[in-house]
Motif scaffolding. Structure first.
Motif, PDB file in Angstrom:
ATOM      1  N   TRP A   1      48.044  47.079  81.236  1.00 56.08           N
ATOM      2  CA  TRP A   1      49.277  46.284  81.127  1.00 56.08           C
ATOM      3  C   TRP A   1      50.226  46.901  80.101  1.00 56.08           C
ATOM      4  O   TRP A   1      51.435  46.987  80.329  1.00 56.08           O
ATOM      5  CB  TRP A   1      48.935  44.843  80.729  1.00 56.08           C
ATOM      6  CG  TRP A   1      50.123  43.937  80.815  1.00 56.08           C
ATOM      7  CD1 TRP A   1      50.497  43.173  81.877  1.00 56.08           C
ATOM      8  CD2 TRP A   1      51.112  43.740  79.790  1.00 56.08           C
ATOM      9  NE1 TRP A   1      51.670  42.507  81.586  1.00 56.08           N
ATOM     10  CE2 TRP A   1      52.070  42.828  80.315  1.00 56.08           C
ATOM     11  CE3 TRP A   1      51.285  44.220  78.506  1.00 56.08           C
ATOM     12  CZ2 TRP A   1      53.167  42.410  79.589  1.00 56.08           C
ATOM     13  CZ3 TRP A   1      52.398  43.805  77.779  1.00 56.08           C
ATOM     14  CH2 TRP A   1      53.321  42.907  78.316  1.00 56.08           C
TER      15      TRP A   1
ATOM     16  N   VAL B   1      47.987  38.324  82.046  1.00 60.43           N
ATOM     17  CA  VAL B   1      49.035  38.280  83.069  1.00 60.43           C
ATOM     18  C   VAL B   1      48.907  39.520  83.947  1.00 60.43           C
ATOM     19  O   VAL B   1      48.440  40.570  83.490  1.00 60.43           O
ATOM     20  CB  VAL B   1      50.446  38.227  82.434  1.00 60.43           C
ATOM     21  CG1 VAL B   1      50.636  36.948  81.650  1.00 60.43           C
ATOM     22  CG2 VAL B   1      50.680  39.434  81.545  1.00 60.43           C
TER      23      VAL B   1
ATOM     24  N   ALA C   1      53.999  48.436  80.806  1.00 64.62           N
ATOM     25  CA  ALA C   1      55.169  47.910  80.091  1.00 64.62           C
ATOM     26  C   ALA C   1      55.962  49.041  79.442  1.00 64.62           C
ATOM     27  O   ALA C   1      57.199  49.048  79.466  1.00 64.62           O
ATOM     28  CB  ALA C   1      54.726  46.897  79.040  1.00 64.62           C
TER      29      ALA C   1
ATOM     30  N   ARG D   1      55.986  42.573  73.659  1.00 68.66           N
ATOM     31  CA  ARG D   1      57.391  42.250  73.956  1.00 68.66           C
ATOM     32  C   ARG D   1      58.249  42.302  72.698  1.00 68.66           C
ATOM     33  O   ARG D   1      59.312  42.935  72.663  1.00 68.66           O
ATOM     34  CB  ARG D   1      57.463  40.865  74.583  1.00 68.66           C
ATOM     35  CG  ARG D   1      58.885  40.351  74.837  1.00 68.66           C
ATOM     36  CD  ARG D   1      58.876  38.839  74.942  1.00 68.66           C
ATOM     37  NE  ARG D   1      58.460  38.216  73.685  1.00 68.66           N
ATOM     38  CZ  ARG D   1      57.973  36.984  73.590  1.00 68.66           C
ATOM     39  NH1 ARG D   1      57.797  36.243  74.674  1.00 68.66           N
ATOM     40  NH2 ARG D   1      57.622  36.486  72.405  1.00 68.66           N
TER      41      ARG D   1
ATOM     42  N   PHE E   1      58.552  44.639  83.044  1.00 71.10           N
ATOM     43  CA  PHE E   1      58.484  44.278  81.627  1.00 71.10           C
ATOM     44  C   PHE E   1      59.807  43.683  81.178  1.00 71.10           C
ATOM     45  O   PHE E   1      60.876  44.289  81.354  1.00 71.10           O
ATOM     46  CB  PHE E   1      58.149  45.520  80.813  1.00 71.10           C
ATOM     47  CG  PHE E   1      57.920  45.278  79.347  1.00 71.10           C
ATOM     48  CD1 PHE E   1      57.220  44.171  78.899  1.00 71.10           C
ATOM     49  CD2 PHE E   1      58.408  46.174  78.403  1.00 71.10           C
ATOM     50  CE1 PHE E   1      57.005  43.956  77.555  1.00 71.10           C
ATOM     51  CE2 PHE E   1      58.192  45.976  77.069  1.00 71.10           C
ATOM     52  CZ  PHE E   1      57.493  44.855  76.635  1.00 71.10           C
TER      53      PHE E   1
ATOM     54  N   VAL F   1      50.623  40.163  75.038  1.00 71.83           N
ATOM     55  CA  VAL F   1      51.890  40.221  75.774  1.00 71.83           C
ATOM     56  C   VAL F   1      53.089  39.866  74.891  1.00 71.83           C
ATOM     57  O   VAL F   1      54.057  40.639  74.823  1.00 71.83           O
ATOM     58  CB  VAL F   1      51.822  39.314  77.016  1.00 71.83           C
ATOM     59  CG1 VAL F   1      53.180  39.271  77.715  1.00 71.83           C
ATOM     60  CG2 VAL F   1      50.739  39.811  77.968  1.00 71.83           C
TER      61      VAL F   1
ATOM     62  N   ASP G   1      45.411  37.133  74.701  1.00 65.47           N
ATOM     63  CA  ASP G   1      46.539  36.224  74.901  1.00 65.47           C
ATOM     64  C   ASP G   1      47.715  36.563  73.987  1.00 65.47           C
ATOM     65  O   ASP G   1      48.872  36.299  74.332  1.00 65.47           O
ATOM     66  CB  ASP G   1      46.103  34.779  74.645  1.00 65.47           C
ATOM     67  CG  ASP G   1      45.176  34.258  75.726  1.00 65.47           C
ATOM     68  OD1 ASP G   1      45.285  34.759  76.867  1.00 65.47           O
ATOM     69  OD2 ASP G   1      44.342  33.383  75.435  1.00 65.47           O
TER      70      ASP G   1
ATOM     71  N   CYS H   1      43.997  45.009  79.562  1.00 67.01           N
ATOM     72  CA  CYS H   1      45.120  44.970  78.614  1.00 67.01           C
ATOM     73  C   CYS H   1      45.740  46.343  78.404  1.00 67.01           C
ATOM     74  O   CYS H   1      46.965  46.461  78.250  1.00 67.01           O
ATOM     75  CB  CYS H   1      44.642  44.396  77.282  1.00 67.01           C
ATOM     76  SG  CYS H   1      44.293  42.627  77.337  1.00 67.01           S
TER      77      CYS H   1
ATOM     78  N   SER I   1      43.630  41.472  81.258  1.00 75.66           N
ATOM     79  CA  SER I   1      44.963  41.043  80.838  1.00 75.66           C
ATOM     80  C   SER I   1      45.210  39.601  81.263  1.00 75.66           C
ATOM     81  O   SER I   1      44.857  39.204  82.374  1.00 75.66           O
ATOM     82  CB  SER I   1      46.023  41.952  81.456  1.00 75.66           C
ATOM     83  OG  SER I   1      47.321  41.451  81.204  1.00 75.66           O
TER      84      SER I   1
END
Length: 617
Positions: A97, A260, A101, A232, A265, A228, A225, A94, A258
């Motif tokens: 990720w 995903v 991003a 965003r 991004f 993300v 979960d 995570c 992660s």
């Protein structure tokens, strides 16, 4: 991008036409390419096709080039194309990720302190090749650096801290960025999810603390979960609203797999969605009509106020000021945006909550219309001491969300779009000054002024609470100005400002200088003379703020960074370190700081020494 498909002839006795077939490619903000060959597929946002058939009559084409010249070249063969970067791994944790991003959103530096609840995230930051980790001596200074980074670059500022006191140390810098309307995200570490709420060490309800301070989004990530969508939403809100957000990441979530894989991004270009490519023509025409009516009568008292969102449009602002004979006032963060040696530039407003010195205050109190260009707050320009708006304004902002931020004041017209280009369109619509007709009907500006005069309201500008004992007596609005103020505006309207060129400061210092010490006014003038175009003036809080705002004269488009609204001591040195990082040899950071600010941030000289091993002594 030019192709061999271009045909026709230009010169050499050939035909006088050229058929051009070209592709215009717009790139995402996250693109780091320096040459066309380095552009990756994920960097491309849209492609437009231009050819002779798309040209109806005449057209204006403005080309933004990466290289100094544009040369036609043959299509590259497949083996000559630069290879793409290795595909990202299908899985990541995570923290990796999150960092990926942030880089996609344009982040180049992350500021913060280390700690046990932040280890996976810091490891991911250090490992990423496109972001630099700046480990500060105190998290409070990390948040100030992130705020300065956001203001200087216009990108998303990022600061991180561990749980407990590391997170609470961020508070001042977050509030600083919040008040100056800079995009920023704070990411703090949390205890493992199983122990949150009853751990005995550094367990703090960080999200509630930051939310209580006014952050519009401050949340804890409860699971991988949830990571993300929350990242965003946080990045999208920070960029589109030019505000500050916070996310708390439990250390076990940081290290978890992660949900995903790494990929571009989705929120990196969110600000593009609120930027208008072109302002409606009727808005420009209405603004021009209002200004033309004032100029035609030669009596309209218009003031141009410039904020830090107008950086880069200084030339156009001065052209507008000359066209309508209007004085220009700048916020401290916009100091240097316009050439301060110009006789229509009347100085800085808003220092320590004041409207300025006597001349600037007189211009504001007697004005009939304010043109606000990229300002984060217009209270000092529009309101009286009671906080009531007593004069109209026309706003120029780079995107629509800036209007929402400052929607509490009524504007005659809102001009939204790239400030430089909208001003150019307005200047083209205004045309030469000698063609201004004498309008028969009163303008909106004059109608507002008459209504104010009949009301007899107090027009004295707002004052800081600490200076109320120095407040002048009430001054009631009238249709006619006193003789001295009428002469001031008459000289402006008649163009007497053109008679001579101001070479340095607009003020003359009359107090004697000490034999042992140099006067601050002399220091500021000499400093200004030595500053180059890409240098950044970083001003701390205190008496140095007054001297820098009044006596420094920036003439080459330099930037100024300051803690303008919150007034945080120690900001100057932190901003100087950031400016040195961003300019990276192309310019210098000039820090103006007093003894109080130095003592609050002197530990960051260790950070500077670590970042710049060849720091000049």
């Amino acid at each position: 991008v030019l192709y061999k498909g271009a045909s026709g002839s230009a010169g050499g006795g050939g035909a006088d036409f050229l058929n051009l077939h070209a592709h215009l490619v717009t790139l995402r903000r996250s693109c780091k390419a320096k040459t066309p060959q380095e552009v990756l597929p994920q960097d491309v946002k849209e492609v437009y096709h231009l050819d002779a058939s798309s040209i109806v009559s005449s057209f204006n084409l403005e080309v933004w080039l990466i290289n100094e010249s544009m040369q036609e070249h043959a299509a590259m063969s497949e083996d000559s194309v630069c290879p793409l970067l290795a595909p990202p791994p299908s899985t990541c944790n995570c923290s990796e990720w999150v960092v990926n991003a942030l880089v996609d959103a344009g982040v180049t530096h992350v500021f913060g302190g280390h700690g046990g609840a932040l280890v996976p995230l810091v490891n991911a930051i250090v490992s990423h090749p496109k972001v630099q980790w700046v480990c500060t001596r105190n998290e409070a200074n990390a948040s100030l650096m992130a705020a300065a980074y956001a203001k200087l670059t216009g990108n998303l500022g990022v600061c991180v801290a561990t749980s407990g006191p590391g997170a609470s140390n961020l508070t001042t810098g977050l509030l600083d960025a919040l008040q100056d309307q800079c995009s920023m995200i704070a990411i703090t570490g949390l205890k493992p999810r199983g122990g949150i709420g009853y751990s005995e060490f550094q367990d703090l309800q960080q999200s509630r603390m930051f939310a209580a301070g006014g952050l519009p989004l401050s949340l804890d990530v409860s699971s991988p979960d949830a990571l993300v969508p929350l990242v965003r939403d946080a990045v999208a809100k920070a960029l589109s609203l030019r505000t500050v957000v916070h996310l708390g990441l439990p250390v076990d979530v940081q290290a978890a797999k992660s949900p995903v894989p790494l990929k571009p991004f989705c929120a990196s270009d969110v600000r593009d969605d609120v930027e208008l490519s072109e302002t409606h023509s009727y808005v420009i025409k209405n603004v021009a009509s209002e200004l033309r009516a004032a100029s035609g009568r030669g009596s309209g008292r218009v003031v141009i106020a410039v904020g830090h969102r107008a950086v880069g449009a200084g030339k156009e602002i001065l052209q507008l000021a000359e066209r309508i004979n209007a004085p220009v006032l700048t916020r401290l963060d916009a100091k240097g945006c316009v050439d301060e040696s110009h006789n229509l530039v009347f100085g800085v407003i808003g220092v320590h909550g004041k409207s300025g010195l006597e001349l600037a205050t007189k211009v504001i109190e007697t004005s009939q219309l304010v043109i606000s260009i990229g300002n984060h707050d217009d209270t000092l320009l529009l309101c009286n001491r009671a906080g009531l708006q007593i004069r109209p304004m026309i706003t120029f902002e780079p995107d629509a969300m800036c209007l929402r931020i400052n929607a509490r004041y009524r504007a005659l017209y809102d001009v939204v779009g790239n400030v430089k280009f909208t001003l150019r369109r307005l200047l083209a619509e205004l045309g030469p000054q000698e063609k201004d007709p004498i309008a028969k009907n009163p303008s909106f500006m004059e109608g507002w002024h008459r209504e104010l005069a009949y009301s007899g309201m107090d027009i004295v500008t707002p004052m800081d609470a600490a200076n109320l004992h120095m407040a002048p007596p009430p001054r009631h609005a009238k249709l006619e100005l006193p003789a001295d103020e009428k002469k001031l505006w008459s000289n402006i309207h008649n163009g007497k400002w053109k008679l001579h060129k101001r070479e340095s400061s607009r003020f003359l210092c009359t107090s004697p200088a000490s034999q042992d010490l140099c006067h601050p006014d002399t220091v500021m003038k000499e400093m200004s003379r030595r500053m180059e175009t890409n240098d950044v003036l970083c001003v701390d809080v205190g008496d140095v703020t007054l001297w820098a705002s009044l006596s420094a004269c920036l003439t080459k488009g330099q930037r100024t960074l300051s803690s303008e609204r919150l007034g945080t001591m120690g900001y100057g040195l932190c901003a100087g370190i950031v400016a040195s990082l961003i300019r990276a040899g192309d310019g210098r950071a000039v820090v103006v700081i007093g003894d109080g600010g130095v003592q609050m941030s002197i530990n960051e000289l260790g950070t500077a020494q670590h970042l710049f091993a060849n720091l000049n002594k």
